[in-house]
Design an enzyme around this catalytic site. Structure first.
Site, PDB file in Angstrom:
ATOM      1  N   CYS A 229       0.829  -1.208   0.000  1.00 15.48           N
ATOM      2  CA  CYS A 229       0.000   0.000   0.000  1.00 15.48           C
ATOM      3  C   CYS A 229       0.869   1.267   0.000  1.00 15.48           C
ATOM      4  O   CYS A 229       1.461   1.597  -1.020  1.00 15.48           O
ATOM      5  CB  CYS A 229      -0.994  -0.032   1.151  1.00 15.48           C
ATOM      6  SG  CYS A 229      -2.287   1.234   0.994  1.00 15.48           S
TER       7      CYS A 229
ATOM      8  N   HIS B  76      -3.894  -5.041   0.177  1.00 17.92           N
ATOM      9  CA  HIS B  76      -3.592  -5.371   1.578  1.00 17.92           C
ATOM     10  C   HIS B  76      -3.604  -6.885   1.818  1.00 17.92           C
ATOM     11  O   HIS B  76      -4.494  -7.412   2.489  1.00 17.92           O
ATOM     12  CB  HIS B  76      -4.580  -4.676   2.519  1.00 17.92           C
ATOM     13  CG  HIS B  76      -4.342  -3.213   2.657  1.00 17.92           C
ATOM     14  ND1 HIS B  76      -3.494  -2.681   3.607  1.00 17.92           N
ATOM     15  CD2 HIS B  76      -4.805  -2.172   1.935  1.00 17.92           C
ATOM     16  CE1 HIS B  76      -3.456  -1.373   3.478  1.00 17.92           C
ATOM     17  NE2 HIS B  76      -4.247  -1.028   2.470  1.00 17.92           N
TER      18      HIS B  76
ATOM     19  N   GLU C 159      -1.881  -8.528   3.805  1.00 17.96           N
ATOM     20  CA  GLU C 159      -1.643  -8.872   5.217  1.00 17.96           C
ATOM     21  C   GLU C 159      -2.944  -9.149   5.976  1.00 17.96           C
ATOM     22  O   GLU C 159      -2.959  -9.934   6.928  1.00 17.96           O
ATOM     23  CB  GLU C 159      -0.848  -7.750   5.902  1.00 17.96           C
ATOM     24  CG  GLU C 159      -1.632  -6.553   6.395  1.00 17.96           C
ATOM     25  CD  GLU C 159      -2.144  -5.632   5.298  1.00 17.96           C
ATOM     26  OE1 GLU C 159      -3.016  -4.789   5.585  1.00 17.96           O
ATOM     27  OE2 GLU C 159      -1.666  -5.732   4.148  1.00 17.96           O
TER      28      GLU C 159
END
Length: 259
Positions: free
Chosen positions: A116, A224, A226
């Site tokens: 990001c 994203h 994660e």
């Protein structure tokens, strides 16, 4: 065997009358549980506090670097434009830490995953620019996060990305397309020299890049991974590939040090 270690540069946040060096839990947890590496937070200092050799001292003690997302944006002064209230907030100490850390990690051949804000920092660090408020540009989708009190909704997997024909991410993510959770209002503008586009959304916004000629894993993604790294297959595969590269680098250091 002990886990390999990665560095995650912190953001600065003002809370309770203090300036804190902090990083969102979701990045550290994904590193630990999906990549199986131990994350360590690097304080974000202003440029005049970083001494000669300090970045190398950090990198000599870790086996990989992950650049996380953040609420702040990269200062446009770093790519020749002016700051403004609409494009903020900014975090100059984060910029002064992440950008040189990115450059030095590439010079050291240390595995790098930039997420990001991280992909934007990677592009700026190598000489590129950013496009701001991209949802207002003709023909662009609205890439901003949905408004919700539920984090699962805000980070929902809702956008399709399309890999470039020669993309190395096809093998990593397991296909020529993938669904991701991209939530941002600025993106790569002018691509930095030395970066190759790996994936885009249907409106042409760059969603992934790799570093040309990198000596190790060096990937930036605008989404994203994660957040769903333990349950979503493409997200998990990306973190596993990063973790494998970090362990390979750690093993090569051990072999070199044993000579």
């Amino acid at each position: 065997m002990t886990r390999a270690i990665i560095a995650i540069p912190a953001d600065t946040r003002e809370m309770d009358g203090y300036v804190w060096h902090a990083s969102p839990d979701q990045y550290a947890t994904a590193a630990l549980k999906a990549a199986d590496v131990l994350p360590m937070i690097v304080p974000a200092f202003a440029s005049d506090l970083w001494g000669d050799g300090d970045m190398d001292a950090v990198l000599n003690r870790v086996d990989g670097v992950m650049i996380s997302g953040a609420r702040s944006n990269v200062s446009p002064t770093l790519y020749g434009e002016a700051e403004n209230a609409e494009n903020g907030p900014y975090d100059p100490a984060r910029d002064a830490t992440s950008l040189p850390l990115i450059r030095r990690s590439l010079e050291h051949g240390i595995p790098l995953l930039a997420i990001c804000r991280g992909i934007q920092e990677l592009n700026v660090a190598l000489g590129g620019t950013l496009a701001t408020e991209i949802q207002d540009l003709p023909g662009n989708l609205d890439h901003r996060r949905p408004e919700s009190d539920d984090a699962d909704v805000r980070f929902g997997i809702r956008q399709e990305i399309f890999m470039e024909p020669d993309s190395c991410l096809i093998g990593v993510l397991g296909g020529e397309t993938a669904k991701v959770n991209s939530l941002h209002r600025q993106a790569i503008g002018e691509l930095a020299p030395g970066l190759s586009v790996e994936a885009r959304t249907e409106d042409g916004v760059i969603e992934a890049v790799t570093v040309d000629g990198a000596r190790a894993f060096a990937v930036g993604v605008q989404w994203h991974p994660e957040y769903w790294a333990q349950s979503d297959n493409p997200s998990k595969r990306l973190f596993e590939a990063f973790g494998d590269a970090v362990r390979d680098h750690a093993a090569s250091k051990r072999r070199w040090n044993s000579i």
